[in-house]
Design a protein around this motif. Structure first.
Motif, mmCIF file in Angstrom:
data_model
loop_
_atom_site.group_PDB
_atom_site.id
_atom_site.type_symbol
_atom_site.label_atom_id
_atom_site.label_comp_id
_atom_site.label_asym_id
_atom_site.label_seq_id
_atom_site.Cartn_x
_atom_site.Cartn_y
_atom_site.Cartn_z
ATOM 1 N N LEU A 1 0.831 -1.204 0.000
ATOM 2 C CA LEU A 1 0.000 0.000 0.000
ATOM 3 C C LEU A 1 0.865 1.254 0.000
ATOM 4 O O LEU A 1 0.657 2.174 -0.801
ATOM 5 N N VAL B 1 0.946 3.810 -3.265
ATOM 6 C CA VAL B 1 0.400 5.155 -3.035
ATOM 7 C C VAL B 1 1.505 6.204 -3.104
ATOM 8 O O VAL B 1 1.308 7.296 -3.661
ATOM 9 N N SER C 1 2.391 6.885 -6.707
ATOM 10 C CA SER C 1 1.273 7.575 -7.338
ATOM 11 C C SER C 1 1.225 9.045 -6.930
ATOM 12 O O SER C 1 1.025 9.932 -7.761
ATOM 13 N N LEU C 2 1.412 9.307 -5.641
ATOM 14 C CA LEU C 2 1.371 10.688 -5.171
ATOM 15 C C LEU C 2 2.559 11.501 -5.689
ATOM 16 O O LEU C 2 2.417 12.690 -6.012
ATOM 17 N N ARG D 1 1.737 12.335 -9.160
ATOM 18 C CA ARG D 1 0.707 13.371 -9.117
ATOM 19 C C ARG D 1 1.305 14.730 -8.817
ATOM 20 O O ARG D 1 0.839 15.764 -9.322
ATOM 21 N N LEU E 1 -3.183 8.405 -10.702
ATOM 22 C CA LEU E 1 -3.969 7.848 -9.599
ATOM 23 C C LEU E 1 -4.179 6.346 -9.722
ATOM 24 O O LEU E 1 -4.758 5.725 -8.836
ATOM 25 N N LEU F 1 -3.730 3.532 -7.061
ATOM 26 C CA LEU F 1 -4.652 3.355 -5.946
ATOM 27 C C LEU F 1 -5.355 2.002 -6.005
ATOM 28 O O LEU F 1 -5.809 1.495 -4.985
ATOM 29 N N GLY G 1 -3.140 -0.276 -4.300
ATOM 30 C CA GLY G 1 -3.137 0.160 -2.910
ATOM 31 C C GLY G 1 -4.365 -0.344 -2.164
ATOM 32 O O GLY G 1 -4.263 -0.828 -1.027
ATOM 33 N N ALA G 2 -5.546 -0.249 -2.796
ATOM 34 C CA ALA G 2 -6.775 -0.737 -2.167
ATOM 35 C C ALA G 2 -6.706 -2.240 -1.952
ATOM 36 O O ALA G 2 -7.101 -2.767 -0.898
ATOM 37 N N TRP H 1 -14.876 3.494 -9.353
ATOM 38 C CA TRP H 1 -15.053 3.134 -7.944
ATOM 39 C C TRP H 1 -15.478 1.679 -7.800
ATOM 40 O O TRP H 1 -15.152 1.025 -6.811
ATOM 41 N N LEU I 1 -12.349 -0.359 -7.909
ATOM 42 C CA LEU I 1 -11.639 -0.244 -6.633
ATOM 43 C C LEU I 1 -12.297 -1.120 -5.570
ATOM 44 O O LEU I 1 -11.613 -1.779 -4.774
#
Length: 388
Positions: free
Chosen positions: A151, A155, A158-159, A162, A245, A248, A251-252, A298, A301
Motif C-alpha cells: 500500500l 500510493v 502515485s502521489l 501526481r 492515480l 490506488l 493500494g486498495a 469506484w 476499486l
C-alpha cells in the motif's frame, strides 16, 4: 565475547524488511501503464515483457538456498534487498522506441525479479529463525506487513507522480527510502549462526497430494499477481482513471489483503481452515466479477478490495495444510507448494497478458475468477488431505 542477538529487535527488523520488500515491489505497479504507453506496447507485448520479472525470480530462487548456506539469511536478505530497491528506477529508464526499449525493460525486469526472488527466500528463512526465538507465531502478521508495504509503495509513487515528479525520480525516491530502511536493519537481524538448518536450502518437485496443494496455491497467487501488474493498467485503459492515480487500485487491494492477514489467525480459530479458504476464494471471485461488470472506476476499486480480502489468507492456509500431510516432511511439502505458488505469482501476469491480447483484459480477469472458483470447490483438501 559476542553480544547475543536480541529477539525483540530481530522481530521488529524482519517486519521492516518485509515492509520494504512490499513497498518496492508495489512501486512498480503505477509505472506499468506509463511503460506500456511510452513503449507503445499492446497487452500481449506487455505480457511478454512482464514475463521477464517472473523468469528472473524463478531462476534466482534455487540459488538463494546456496547463498544462505554460505552467507546466512541476514546477509542475503540485506544484500538482495539493497539490489532490489536500487533496480526500481531502472524500470522507468527504457528508451521510447519499442524495438530498443522493450528488450531493455525486459532485461531490467529480469534483474529486478532475480533480486526479489533472492530476497523473498532469504527474508522468509530469516523470519523462520526469528519465529523460533519467540513464544508465539509471527508469520501471518509479517506477511500482513508486506501488504501494508505494498500500500505504501503504490500510493507513494502515485502521489509523487501526481505532484509532478518524473517516473524515474518517483522510483528513485522510493528506492532510496527502502535502501535506507534495509541498511538500518542489518545489525538487528539474527546472524548466520541462528539460521535453522535446512531452511530454504533444498528444492523438491511437487507430486501426489502436494501437487494438488501447489495447484491451488498457483491459482491464488496468480490472482494476486494479476493485481500487481494489471490493476493500474485496467483502471487507466478500461475505466478511464488518470494515470497518476491508477496505483490506488493496487493500494486498495494491498490494504484489504493486510487486513485479512492480520485477522487471519483469529478467523481460522473460529471458522476452521476449510470454511475460511472456501469463503475467501468465493469472495475473491466475487471481487473479480465486480471489477469486470461494474463500469465505474469506484466499482473496480471495490472489486480490488474484495479480491484482497478473499485471497489474503489462502496461501498461509495452504502452506499450513500441506505441512500436516501424513508421510511427508513439512519442509519438503511446503517448499514444493511454494515453488508452484510463486510460479503463479510471477508468471501469471504474463499469461493474463496473452489472454487479454486474444480476447480482452476484462475477459482475461473473468477467466481468473473462474480459476479462483475452482479453489472454492476444492477447499476441502485443507481438511481431508491433512486428516483434519
Amino acid at each position: 565475547m559476542p553480544i547475543p542477538p536480541d529477539p525483540r529487535a530481530a522481530r521488529l527488523a524482519i517486519r521492516l524488511v518485509f515492509l520494504a520488500n512490499g513497498a518496492v515491489l508495489a512501486g512498480w505497479a503505477p509505472l506499468v501503464p506509463l511503460a506500456k504507453a511510452r513503449l507503445g506496447l499492446d497487452e500481449g507485448q506487455l505480457g511478454l515483457v512482464l514475463l521477464a520479472l517472473g523468469a528472473g525470480a524463478i531462476l534466482a530462487m534455487p540459488l538463494a538456498g546456496m547463498l544462505i548456506a554460505r552467507h546466512g539469511s541476514r546477509a542475503v536478505s540485506i544484500a538482495a534487498g539493497l539490489a532490489f530497491a536500487a533496480l526500481l528506477p531502472l524500470l522507468a529508464l527504457a528508451p521510447d522506441s519499442p524495438a530498443l526499449g522493450a528488450p531493455l525493460l525486459a532485461l531490467a525486469l529480469f534483474a529486478f525479479g532475480a533480486a526479489n526472488g533472492l530476497m523473498d527466500v532469504a527474508m522468509n528463512a530469516q523470519a523462520v529463525a526469528v519465529e523460533a526465538k519467540g513464544t508465539r507465531p509471527i508469520m501471518s502478521s509479517i506477511h500482513g506487513i508486506f501488504s501494508i508495504g505494498g500500500l505504501l509503495g503504490a500510493v507513494s509513487v502515485s502521489l509523487l507522480l501526481r505532484a509532478g515528479l518524473s517516473p524515474v525520480a518517483a522510483a528513485l525516491a522510493l528506492g532510496m527510502a527502502a535502501m535506507a530502511l534495509l541498511a538500518a536493519q542489518a545489525r538487528a537481524l539474527l546472524p548466520r549462526a541462528e539460521d535453522r538448518p535446512g531452511d530454504g536450502h533444498g528444492f523438491a518437485l511437487p507430486r501426489g497430494p502436494v501437487l494438488a496443494f501447489g495447484l491451488l496455491c498457483f491459482i491464488m497467487l496468480l490472482a494476486e499477481g494479476s493485481m500487481i501488474d494489471w490493476s493500474a493498467v485496467y483502471l487507466v485503459q478500461q475505466r478511464g482513471m488518470e494515470v497518476a492515480l491508477a496505483g490506488l487500485g493496487f493500494g486498495a487491494f494491498s490494504v484489504a489483503m493486510a487486513a485479512a492477514r492480520l485477522s487471519g489467525d483469529a478467523l481460522n480459530a473460529r471458522l476452521g481452515p476449510v470454511r475460511l479458504l472456501r469463503g475467501g476464494a468465493l469472495l475473491a471471485a466475487l471481487g473479480l466479477a465486480v471489477v469486470v461488470v461494474l463500469p465505474q472506476a469506484w466499482g473496480a476499486l471495490l472489486g480490488f478490495v474484495l479480491v484482497g480480502l478473499g485471497i489474503g489468507n489462502a496461501v498461509p492456509l495452504l502452506f499450513s495444510a500441506a505441512g500436516r500431510l501424513p508421510g511427508v516432511a513439512p519442509g519438503t511439502a511446503i517448499a514444493a507448494v511454494a515453488t508452484l505458488g510463486y510460479a503463479g505469482l510471477l508468471a501469471g501476469p504474463a499469461l493474463i497478458g496473452f489472454a487479454a491480447r486474444l480476447t480482452s483484459l476484462p475477459v482475461a480477469l473473468a477467466g481468473v475468477a473462474l480459476l479462483v472458483l475452482a479453489v472454492a470447490a476444492w477447499a476441502g483438501i485443507a481438511r481431508n488431505e491433512a486428516g483434519r
